[in-house]
Enzyme design. Sequence first.
Site, PDB file in Angstrom:
ATOM      1  N   HIS A 156      24.480  23.193  44.852  1.00  0.00           N
ATOM      2  CA  HIS A 156      23.770  24.097  45.756  1.00  0.00           C
ATOM      3  C   HIS A 156      24.766  24.913  46.584  1.00  0.00           C
ATOM      4  CE1 HIS A 156      24.850  21.518  49.150  1.00  0.00           C
ATOM      5  NE2 HIS A 156      24.473  20.485  48.416  1.00  0.00           N
ATOM      6  N   ASP A 190      27.136  17.809  45.091  1.00  0.00           N
ATOM      7  CA  ASP A 190      28.557  17.638  44.789  1.00  0.00           C
ATOM      8  C   ASP A 190      28.879  16.234  44.277  1.00  0.00           C
ATOM      9  OD1 ASP A 190      27.911  16.700  47.328  1.00  0.00           O
ATOM     10  OD2 ASP A 190      29.803  17.271  48.241  1.00  0.00           O
TER      11      ASP A 190
END
Length: 459
Positions: free
Chosen positions: A81, A350
Amino acid sequence: MVLAITGLFILASLAQATSALPSIFQPRFMIRRSTDDTNTTGVFGPDSKIWGEETPYYAVADYVSPPSSCEIDQVNLLQRHGARYPKKNPTKAMKSAIKKLQKVTITESSMQFISNFTYDLAEDDLTPYGAVQSFDAGIEAYQRYSFLVNTDSLPFVRASSSTRVVESAGNWTAGFAYGSNSTYEPVLSVIISEDGNDTLDDASCDALSNSDSPGDQESAWIDVYTPNITDYLNSGASGASLDNSDTQYLIELCPYVTVAYSERSEWCDLFSSLGIFPDYEYYGDLDKYYTTGWGQGTLGPAQGIGYMNELLARLTNTPVNDSTSTNTTLDSDPTTFPLNRTFYADFTHDDLLIAVYSAMGLFPTPTLNYTSTDDKETSAWRVDQMTPFAGRMVVERISCSDAYASGEGEYVRVLVNQAVQSMPFCDSDDNDLCSLDTFVESQAFARNSGYGIWDECSD
């Protein structure tokens, strides 16, 4: 139709296309076409490339086309994102540290701005700058791979259900449509709930905690690299009584305030003058190394097994064979997991990207620890280059003719933030291409469910 609102754009057609989604997942299309790459041109400053996981996206290398006798016939994108606001626990810690400073008189000139600083950031959500990052990534994807797309073959897009991830996917599709002058308008087809098995999230292993607090190695490193900074801050604000943890969270204000307002924060200038960011960068390296990376033993990389088996299914046009984090209901349905597509785009976090890199065998790093940064400059493990905000891995399937030096057939190439990755685990050639068959064979860890490691997630 494109509507301009306060300098941002809303693609009405995309909003209509996603109207069937539950309201909680409606993307907020706060997007505009950026005129340049702020991180590359230095608007955020040269140290903005060493902010660990809070680094704004930048291309680590120029994109290199495949050899002339080869053609890309499938693309698999896995993207983090865009830039977000701080999470709940760091937000509390940042406010607490600021309060300590603002209740005393600040005498140090470089710290004067703190007296009038107002913390007004939201929590956890995508920032407007983060929306722009995803939008621009969609434009780039169209420009680079438009030859794979036609009206009957649009990118198949999935996202993990976190709101910021869903919004990033929506902004990417909007950027892709913008890049094609609205000729091609892909839509977000599948949102995978993070409350169950989800190959785009790292929360499927109960044996691993998902804490926002630093782990043992990271905490120890904070006490190694921040004491001098803590002393400096306390001397410039006598009576504040900051500790090293406070200093850590104050440093984090630099990237978070910067990406919140799309301009370099004064916090960055303060800490840059103290030369702290190379050591802050190493904090990020330790954090991800011991969360879902090589330092987590095998449970960290095991979080990437499910996605890797989905990737292998797509590359080989065969059903998914996995018993780890896949949602079998979704993956067994050709509507929600189609094969024989030319472009797949998945949106994630992540920690999951790190797990996938580790499961695949990328960025091998024997040891990182808090006692020394001696190997830092030569280490392959650089989180700011691996998972910046809007960071991405692209796996290209490439068909080569008999004119190619390594021979005719199907190959695989992996790029992380545009940098082509060498793959010694599958004998990649001089162009860093690995034959598809060899690549599949090299992924024995994923194909064998981590050799039983996944079972430890429920122990």
